[in-house]
Design a protein around this motif. Structure first.
Motif, mmCIF file in Angstrom:
data_model
loop_
_atom_site.group_PDB
_atom_site.id
_atom_site.type_symbol
_atom_site.label_atom_id
_atom_site.label_comp_id
_atom_site.label_asym_id
_atom_site.label_seq_id
_atom_site.Cartn_x
_atom_site.Cartn_y
_atom_site.Cartn_z
ATOM 1 N N LEU A 135 5.661 -7.828 -5.829
ATOM 2 C CA LEU A 135 6.318 -8.229 -7.171
ATOM 3 C C LEU A 135 5.844 -7.325 -8.114
ATOM 4 C CD1 LEU A 135 9.453 -10.982 -6.040
ATOM 5 C CD2 LEU A 135 9.238 -8.265 -6.044
ATOM 6 N N GLN A 136 6.469 -6.797 -8.940
ATOM 7 C CA GLN A 136 5.182 -6.620 -10.583
ATOM 8 C C GLN A 136 6.366 -6.883 -11.663
ATOM 9 O OE1 GLN A 136 4.495 -2.635 -10.848
ATOM 10 N NE2 GLN A 136 1.913 -3.801 -12.196
ATOM 11 N N ALA A 137 6.027 -7.821 -12.143
ATOM 12 C CA ALA A 137 6.798 -7.877 -13.373
ATOM 13 C C ALA A 137 7.544 -6.173 -13.998
ATOM 14 C CB ALA A 137 6.249 -8.103 -15.093
ATOM 15 N N TRP A 138 8.575 -6.593 -14.481
ATOM 16 C CA TRP A 138 9.113 -5.279 -14.445
ATOM 17 C C TRP A 138 9.024 -4.628 -16.322
ATOM 18 C CZ3 TRP A 138 11.903 -1.274 -13.861
ATOM 19 C CH2 TRP A 138 12.643 -0.301 -15.192
ATOM 20 N N VAL A 139 8.653 -3.321 -16.721
ATOM 21 C CA VAL A 139 8.369 -3.915 -17.767
ATOM 22 C C VAL A 139 9.519 -2.560 -18.604
ATOM 23 C CG1 VAL A 139 6.078 -2.529 -19.513
ATOM 24 C CG2 VAL A 139 5.745 -3.368 -17.692
ATOM 25 N N GLU A 140 10.265 -2.791 -19.645
ATOM 26 C CA GLU A 140 11.241 -1.622 -19.927
ATOM 27 C C GLU A 140 10.811 -0.562 -21.179
ATOM 28 O OE1 GLU A 140 14.239 -2.779 -19.490
ATOM 29 O OE2 GLU A 140 14.672 -0.976 -20.178
ATOM 30 N N HIS A 141 10.957 0.031 -20.352
ATOM 31 C CA HIS A 141 10.244 1.415 -20.515
ATOM 32 C C HIS A 141 11.490 2.616 -21.313
ATOM 33 C CE1 HIS A 141 10.075 4.069 -16.422
ATOM 34 N NE2 HIS A 141 9.749 3.327 -16.733
ATOM 35 N N PRO A 142 11.181 3.966 -21.867
ATOM 36 C CA PRO A 142 12.499 4.878 -22.286
ATOM 37 C C PRO A 142 12.669 6.242 -20.830
ATOM 38 C CG PRO A 142 9.585 5.748 -23.747
ATOM 39 C CD PRO A 142 10.071 4.080 -21.731
ATOM 40 N N GLU A 195 16.702 7.399 -12.860
ATOM 41 C CA GLU A 195 16.560 7.480 -12.536
ATOM 42 C C GLU A 195 15.286 6.773 -13.237
ATOM 43 O OE1 GLU A 195 14.671 7.985 -8.895
ATOM 44 O OE2 GLU A 195 13.840 7.068 -9.874
ATOM 45 N N TRP A 196 14.443 5.473 -12.678
ATOM 46 C CA TRP A 196 13.274 4.818 -14.067
ATOM 47 C C TRP A 196 11.790 5.123 -13.110
ATOM 48 C CZ3 TRP A 196 10.621 1.279 -10.791
ATOM 49 C CH2 TRP A 196 11.654 1.093 -9.305
ATOM 50 N N ARG A 197 11.838 5.375 -11.584
ATOM 51 C CA ARG A 197 10.591 5.651 -11.191
ATOM 52 C C ARG A 197 10.141 7.393 -12.281
ATOM 53 N NH1 ARG A 197 12.090 5.385 -5.326
ATOM 54 N NH2 ARG A 197 14.119 6.116 -6.750
ATOM 55 N N THR A 198 8.833 7.272 -12.338
ATOM 56 C CA THR A 198 8.134 8.931 -13.022
ATOM 57 C C THR A 198 7.285 9.646 -12.521
ATOM 58 O OG1 THR A 198 6.284 7.665 -13.985
ATOM 59 C CG2 THR A 198 8.297 7.573 -15.674
ATOM 60 N N ASN A 199 7.541 8.951 -11.237
ATOM 61 C CA ASN A 199 6.870 9.923 -9.952
ATOM 62 C C ASN A 199 7.400 11.815 -9.981
ATOM 63 O OD1 ASN A 199 7.468 7.285 -9.600
ATOM 64 N ND2 ASN A 199 5.167 7.807 -8.190
ATOM 65 N N ALA A 201 0.999 -1.047 0.294
ATOM 66 C CA ALA A 201 0.291 -0.057 -0.119
ATOM 67 C C ALA A 201 0.446 1.448 -0.201
ATOM 68 C CB ALA A 201 -1.048 -0.324 1.461
ATOM 69 N N GLY A 202 2.202 1.508 -0.947
ATOM 70 C CA GLY A 202 2.754 2.565 -0.972
ATOM 71 C C GLY A 202 2.334 3.703 -2.025
ATOM 72 N N SER A 203 2.778 4.911 -2.284
ATOM 73 C CA SER A 203 2.625 5.842 -3.452
ATOM 74 C C SER A 203 4.007 7.107 -3.724
ATOM 75 C CB SER A 203 1.648 6.648 -2.731
ATOM 76 O OG SER A 203 1.440 6.946 -1.906
ATOM 77 N N LEU A 204 3.637 7.794 -4.423
ATOM 78 C CA LEU A 204 4.946 9.073 -4.106
ATOM 79 C C LEU A 204 6.058 8.232 -4.896
ATOM 80 C CD1 LEU A 204 4.345 10.996 -1.254
ATOM 81 C CD2 LEU A 204 3.114 11.130 -4.014
ATOM 82 N N GLY A 205 6.091 6.769 -4.904
ATOM 83 C CA GLY A 205 7.532 6.379 -5.588
ATOM 84 C C GLY A 205 8.004 5.642 -4.713
ATOM 85 N N VAL A 217 -1.101 -0.893 -17.853
ATOM 86 C CA VAL A 217 -1.212 -0.082 -16.252
ATOM 87 C C VAL A 217 -0.652 -0.481 -15.839
ATOM 88 C CG1 VAL A 217 -3.226 -0.259 -14.829
ATOM 89 C CG2 VAL A 217 -4.183 -0.132 -17.697
ATOM 90 N N LEU A 218 -0.084 0.075 -14.818
ATOM 91 C CA LEU A 218 1.578 -0.371 -13.752
ATOM 92 C C LEU A 218 0.218 0.243 -12.055
ATOM 93 C CD1 LEU A 218 4.438 1.386 -14.797
ATOM 94 C CD2 LEU A 218 4.197 -0.823 -15.092
ATOM 95 N N GLU A 219 -0.428 1.122 -11.954
ATOM 96 C CA GLU A 219 -1.000 1.552 -10.900
ATOM 97 C C GLU A 219 -2.617 2.182 -11.366
ATOM 98 O OE1 GLU A 219 0.179 3.307 -6.736
ATOM 99 O OE2 GLU A 219 0.533 4.851 -8.118
ATOM 100 N N ARG A 249 10.179 7.311 -19.310
ATOM 101 C CA ARG A 249 9.021 8.090 -19.382
ATOM 102 C C ARG A 249 7.524 6.994 -19.199
ATOM 103 N NH1 ARG A 249 10.945 9.310 -24.822
ATOM 104 N NH2 ARG A 249 9.820 8.160 -26.188
ATOM 105 N N ASP A 250 6.226 7.904 -18.430
ATOM 106 C CA ASP A 250 4.938 7.194 -18.815
ATOM 107 C C ASP A 250 4.105 8.173 -18.649
ATOM 108 O OD1 ASP A 250 4.543 7.622 -16.384
ATOM 109 O OD2 ASP A 250 4.202 5.930 -15.322
ATOM 110 N N ALA A 251 2.608 7.589 -18.678
ATOM 111 C CA ALA A 251 1.352 8.458 -18.973
ATOM 112 C C ALA A 251 1.095 8.094 -17.841
ATOM 113 C CB ALA A 251 0.954 7.898 -20.452
ATOM 114 N N GLY A 261 10.012 3.486 -1.397
ATOM 115 C CA GLY A 261 10.027 1.743 -1.384
ATOM 116 C C GLY A 261 10.050 0.916 -2.263
ATOM 117 N N LEU A 262 9.701 1.286 -3.096
ATOM 118 C CA LEU A 262 10.372 0.746 -4.607
ATOM 119 C C LEU A 262 11.464 0.586 -4.906
ATOM 120 C CD1 LEU A 262 7.345 1.574 -4.899
ATOM 121 C CD2 LEU A 262 7.847 2.066 -7.852
ATOM 122 N N GLU A 263 12.029 -0.947 -5.176
ATOM 123 C CA GLU A 263 12.656 -1.576 -5.698
ATOM 124 C C GLU A 263 13.532 -2.375 -7.037
ATOM 125 O OE1 GLU A 263 16.135 -3.938 -2.363
ATOM 126 O OE2 GLU A 263 14.182 -3.523 -1.633
#
Ligand SMILES: Nc1ncnc2c1ncn2[C@@H]1O[C@H](COP(=O)(O)OP(=O)(O)O)[C@@H](O)[C@H]1O
Ligand SMILES: [Mg+2]
Length: 309
Positions: free
Chosen positions: A177-184, A209-213, A145-149, A258-260, A186-188, A151-153
């Motif tokens: 655990l959520q499967a890693w999705v290769e992305h450049p 940085e891979w987190r787009t928050n 139950a997290g948010s704002l990126g 959809v990631l979340e 950026r996200d929407a 505790g993600l690893e």
């Protein structure tokens, strides 16, 4: 029209202030502290009160910041359910909010509705956690139950990854655990209200940085609201039963996924990217739903005896 805007921070919270202003343009908007709600189970019926006012006097309840700084969260959840049970309009619904907060439930509700989302697993026992990582290969470990990126690893199925996953099981009792999705990088982020996208933006993570928050320093720019991403976001909000939602969509090698789904989304970034205050479409949507309900319950002229006098 009377709106109860539930928030313990009517003045301090930017989102609460905006919602109070937008609802205030469409009727009376009262800020109600979650801890001011009480329920009375009488002989015949259940009554919820907000301070001294019966809840039934309000045409809609808006859970702006549904959990208070005081009182008991479980009591507050149950009072929101009771409000729904006694026929009040409550948005977002408390159980939809709780589904969105729970990443496991979100994953399976999306999957069940046929909305594209990465494979995911939760495990509690060390052996199963290791097996889950092996099954996914490359994954993101997240607080359930997290948010704002926070505790993600990123973890791989190697010695360091297994260590990280086992540490989480030891510390938290479970790992998601959520499967890693290769992305450049950026996200929407699509802001869904009712059955449409009210605002959308691209979020671009800073270098390295891979987190787009937005809270992690992502830069934003507006995106067109329609198209396949929009349809996916609307389907995701519907799968969770949310009237409004912030949907994170990343486009990987297999297309958009959809990631979340956020049931209590901030719209600071959307406002920055698009200039649009999401409090307006939210208030418009809730007002329309409340009006529809009033029309349904209002007696017809015949029932009221207008044709018989
Ligand atoms: N499975 C994933 N694959 C690739 N990137 C991810 C994945 N999960 C999360 N991210 C990145 O991390 C960000 C935050 O993840 P998210 O699940 O939205 O959690 P939070 O609730 O903290 O925002 C996402 O917006 C995305 O940029
Ligand atoms: Mg997110």
């Amino acid at each position: 029209m009377r709106f109860g805007v539930v928030t313990a921070w009517p003045a301090e919270d930017w989102h609460s202030r905006r919602l109070l202003a937008s609802f205030g343009r469409r009727g009376e908007a009262a800020a109600v502290d979650p801890a001011a709600l009480a329920a009375f189970v009488g002989e015949a019926a259940l009554e919820v009160r907000a301070s001294q006012r019966p809840a039934a006097r309000f045409d809609a309840w808006v859970l702006a910041r549904g959990l208070g700084r005081s009182g008991d969260p479980d009591v507050q959840f149950e009072v929101y359910r009771a409000l729904e049970g006694t026929g009040s309009l409550v948005v977002n619904k408390i159980d939809a909010l709780l589904s969105a907060q729970d990443k496991l439930r979100t994953s399976w509700l999306l999957r069940r509705a046929g909305v594209a989302t990465p494979r995911a697993a939760v495990a509690q026992a060390p052996r199963q956690a290791v097996a889950a990582l092996a099954w996914l290969g490359e994954a993101v470990a997240k607080p359930i139950a997290g948010s704002l990126g926070d505790g993600l690893e990123r973890v791989r199925d190697d010695r360091a990854g297994r260590r990280a996953v086992l540490d989480r099981v030891g510390r938290d009792g479970a790992v998601y655990l959520q499967a890693w999705v290769e992305h450049p990088g950026r996200d929407a982020r699509l802001f869904v209200v009712g059955e449409r996208v009210a605002g959308a933006m691209e979020r671009r993570a800073p270098p390295g940085e891979w987190r787009t928050n937005v809270e992690r320093g992502a830069r934003v720019r507006p995106l067109p609201a329609g198209g396949p991403l929009g349809a996916l976001a609307v389907a995701a909000a519907r799968a969770l039963g949310l009237d409004w939602a912030g949907v994170d969509v990343v486009t990987g090698p297999e297309g958009p996924t959809v990631l979340e789904v956020n049931g209590n989304p901030s719209w600071v970034g959307i406002l920055e990217a698009t200039g649009e205050d999401m409090a307006e479409p939210i208030a418009e949507h809730v007002w329309a739903r409340a009006r529809q309900r009033l029309e349904r319950t209002r007696p017809t002229p015949e029932q009221a005896g207008a044709n018989h006098g």
